[in-house]
Scaffold this motif. Structure first.
Motif, short mmCIF file in Angstrom:
data_model
loop_
_atom_site.label_atom_id
_atom_site.label_comp_id
_atom_site.label_asym_id
_atom_site.label_seq_id
_atom_site.Cartn_x
_atom_site.Cartn_y
_atom_site.Cartn_z
N GLY A 59 -16.11 -15.49 10.76
CA GLY A 59 -15.02 -15.36 9.79
C GLY A 59 -13.65 -15.65 10.35
O GLY A 59 -12.75 -16.04 9.62
N ILE A 60 -13.47 -15.48 11.67
CA ILE A 60 -12.18 -15.80 12.28
C ILE A 60 -11.90 -17.29 12.12
O ILE A 60 -10.80 -17.68 11.72
CB ILE A 60 -12.15 -15.38 13.77
N ASP A 61 -12.89 -18.11 12.42
CA ASP A 61 -12.74 -19.56 12.24
C ASP A 61 -12.49 -19.90 10.77
O ASP A 61 -11.68 -20.76 10.45
CB ASP A 61 -13.97 -20.31 12.75
N SER A 79 -15.65 -6.31 7.77
CA SER A 79 -16.65 -6.39 8.83
C SER A 79 -17.20 -5.02 9.15
O SER A 79 -16.48 -4.03 9.10
CB SER A 79 -16.04 -6.99 10.10
N GLY A 80 -18.47 -5.03 9.49
CA GLY A 80 -19.11 -3.81 9.98
C GLY A 80 -19.30 -3.88 11.47
O GLY A 80 -19.94 -3.02 12.07
N ASP A 89 -15.15 -5.41 17.54
CA ASP A 89 -14.26 -5.20 16.41
C ASP A 89 -13.39 -6.44 16.18
O ASP A 89 -12.40 -6.65 16.87
CB ASP A 89 -13.39 -3.97 16.64
N TYR A 90 -13.79 -7.26 15.21
CA TYR A 90 -13.06 -8.48 14.88
C TYR A 90 -11.87 -8.23 13.96
O TYR A 90 -11.05 -9.12 13.77
CB TYR A 90 -13.99 -9.47 14.18
N THR A 102 -7.47 -5.65 6.23
CA THR A 102 -8.85 -5.59 6.70
C THR A 102 -9.50 -4.31 6.18
O THR A 102 -8.82 -3.31 5.96
CB THR A 102 -8.94 -5.60 8.24
N LEU A 103 -10.81 -4.36 6.01
CA LEU A 103 -11.60 -3.18 5.65
C LEU A 103 -12.85 -3.15 6.52
O LEU A 103 -13.52 -4.17 6.68
CB LEU A 103 -12.03 -3.20 4.19
N LYS A 104 -13.14 -1.98 7.06
CA LYS A 104 -14.36 -1.81 7.85
C LYS A 104 -15.48 -1.37 6.92
O LYS A 104 -15.31 -0.47 6.11
CB LYS A 104 -14.13 -0.77 8.95
#
Length: 124
Positions: A59-61, A79-80, A89-90, A102-104
Motif C-alpha cells: 500500500g505504501i507504493d 492496516s492490521g 507497523d506501516y 490511518t486506522l489500525k
C-alpha cells in the motif's frame, strides 16, 4: 455524496466498509491495486481507503503512485500489520508518504466514519 474507493485483498473488509458507508457515500471496491487504478481512472474518486499489506503491491507504493497520478484524491490508510516478513507497523510510513489519516485494523464503524468525515471536511 462522496465517491470512496476501497482497496483491500480481504473480501470481508471490503464488505464491512461498503455496508458501513453506502447510506452516505458511493462506494467502489477492489481486491487489487490494478483494479483500483482502473476504477480511479474511470470515476471521480474523492477518497481512497488503502490497505497497506497486500500480495501484489504494498500500500505504501500504491499511495505514492496515487499521489502522483491523482493528487486531489484524499487517502485513508488501513492496516492490521503483518506481511511476508512478519509484523511491521506501516501506518506511520503511510502518513509520511501522503495519507491524510490511518486506522489500525480492527476498527469500528464509528472510527471509520469519524476519520472519513475529518478527511473530507478538511478538503472542503
Amino acid at each position: 455524496m462522496s465517491n470512496i474507493l476501497v482497496v483491500d485483498d480481504d473480501t470481508s473488509i471490503l464488505v464491512f466498509i461498503e455496508q458501513a458507508l453506502t447510506d452516505t457515500h458511493q462506494v467502489f471496491t477492489s481486491e487489487t491495486v490494478a483494479g483500483a487504478e482502473e476504477i480511479s481512472n474511470n470515476n471521480s474518486i474523492d477518497l481512497l481507503i488503502a490497505d497497506l499489506v497486500m500480495p501484489e503491491k504494498n500500500g505504501i507504493d500504491m499511495i505514492m503512485e496515487f499521489r502522483k497520478i491523482h493528487p486531489a484524491i484524499k487517502i485513508l490508510a488501513i492496516s492490521g500489520g503483518g506481511g511476508i516478513t512478519g509484523r511491521f507497523d506501516y501506518l506511520p510510513i503511510a502518513k509520511l508518504v501522503g495519507a491524510e489519516d490511518t486506522l489500525k485494523k480492527p476498527f469500528t464503524i464509528t472510527e471509520l466514519r469519524s476519520s472519513i468525515n475529518t478527511i473530507l471536511e478538511i478538503s472542503n
